[in-house]
Design a protein around this motif. Sequence first.
Motif, mmCIF file in Angstrom:
data_model
loop_
_atom_site.group_PDB
_atom_site.id
_atom_site.type_symbol
_atom_site.label_atom_id
_atom_site.label_comp_id
_atom_site.label_asym_id
_atom_site.label_seq_id
_atom_site.Cartn_x
_atom_site.Cartn_y
_atom_site.Cartn_z
ATOM 1 N N UNK A 251 0.865 -1.180 0.000
ATOM 2 C CA UNK A 251 0.000 0.000 0.000
ATOM 3 C C UNK A 251 0.903 1.231 0.000
ATOM 4 N N UNK A 252 0.690 2.123 -0.965
ATOM 5 C CA UNK A 252 1.464 3.351 -1.082
ATOM 6 C C UNK A 252 0.612 4.520 -0.630
ATOM 7 N N UNK A 253 1.134 5.322 0.289
ATOM 8 C CA UNK A 253 0.496 6.577 0.683
ATOM 9 C C UNK A 253 1.202 7.678 -0.094
ATOM 10 N N UNK A 254 0.419 8.385 -0.908
ATOM 11 C CA UNK A 254 0.998 9.381 -1.793
ATOM 12 C C UNK A 254 0.448 10.763 -1.438
ATOM 13 N N UNK A 255 0.968 11.771 -2.133
ATOM 14 C CA UNK A 255 0.510 13.136 -1.879
ATOM 15 C C UNK A 255 -0.967 13.287 -2.236
ATOM 16 N N UNK A 256 -1.581 14.344 -1.729
ATOM 17 C CA UNK A 256 -3.004 14.627 -1.914
ATOM 18 C C UNK A 256 -3.884 13.531 -1.326
ATOM 19 N N UNK A 257 -3.396 12.853 -0.300
ATOM 20 C CA UNK A 257 -4.130 11.797 0.421
ATOM 21 C C UNK A 257 -4.554 10.642 -0.490
ATOM 22 N N UNK A 258 -3.796 10.400 -1.533
ATOM 23 C CA UNK A 258 -4.088 9.294 -2.439
ATOM 24 C C UNK A 258 -3.441 8.032 -1.888
ATOM 25 N N UNK A 259 -4.227 6.962 -1.827
ATOM 26 C CA UNK A 259 -3.716 5.663 -1.391
ATOM 27 C C UNK A 259 -3.948 4.677 -2.519
ATOM 28 N N UNK A 260 -2.887 3.982 -2.902
ATOM 29 C CA UNK A 260 -2.981 2.985 -3.957
ATOM 30 C C UNK A 260 -2.388 1.682 -3.445
ATOM 31 N N UNK A 261 -2.791 0.587 -4.083
ATOM 32 C CA UNK A 261 -2.291 -0.732 -3.701
ATOM 33 C C UNK A 261 -1.839 -1.447 -4.962
ATOM 34 N N UNK A 262 -0.724 -2.173 -4.851
ATOM 35 C CA UNK A 262 -0.197 -2.889 -6.012
ATOM 36 C C UNK A 262 0.683 -4.038 -5.549
ATOM 37 N N UNK A 263 1.007 -4.921 -6.471
ATOM 38 C CA UNK A 263 1.974 -5.983 -6.213
ATOM 39 C C UNK A 263 3.345 -5.446 -6.589
ATOM 40 N N UNK A 264 4.241 -5.397 -5.613
ATOM 41 C CA UNK A 264 5.579 -4.825 -5.833
ATOM 42 C C UNK A 264 6.405 -5.754 -6.700
ATOM 43 N N UNK A 265 7.094 -5.179 -7.685
ATOM 44 C CA UNK A 265 7.939 -5.968 -8.563
ATOM 45 C C UNK A 265 9.411 -5.712 -8.313
#
Length: 128
Positions: free
Chosen positions: A76-90
Amino acid sequence: MATPVPVLRLPKGPDPNSRGFDPKSSRFIALCRTSIPTSAASEADNEQLQKEQHARSVLRETFLRCLLSMTNKKVQFNMYERVKVEATFGASDIDVLNFQVSDLHTPLGVQKEALIRCQDVISLTFDT
């Protein structure tokens, strides 16, 4: 609960084949100031400098092990502007400027493959 992992950015080496950093470069001085001046010649300062260098090497090794342990896991990545995204790390590139991820879940939809710029990431979490 997962603990947020801050992203550590080290300066680039003086040339592509370098094994270290040029302590006289302006980039090194701006980004990697030591708490002890390297020009000091006393043994007490030398001992303290060695302790600091050891601490830095432990931090680098821990960060690299963290990157290895994230491979093929949901992050889970916490990014600017309170955006949260989820991905499979490569993977990460050699300069740790970009993360390669797959199945990136964003507020706008899902991307099969993507690159995430480290400058856009505030913190990241993953389950071990």
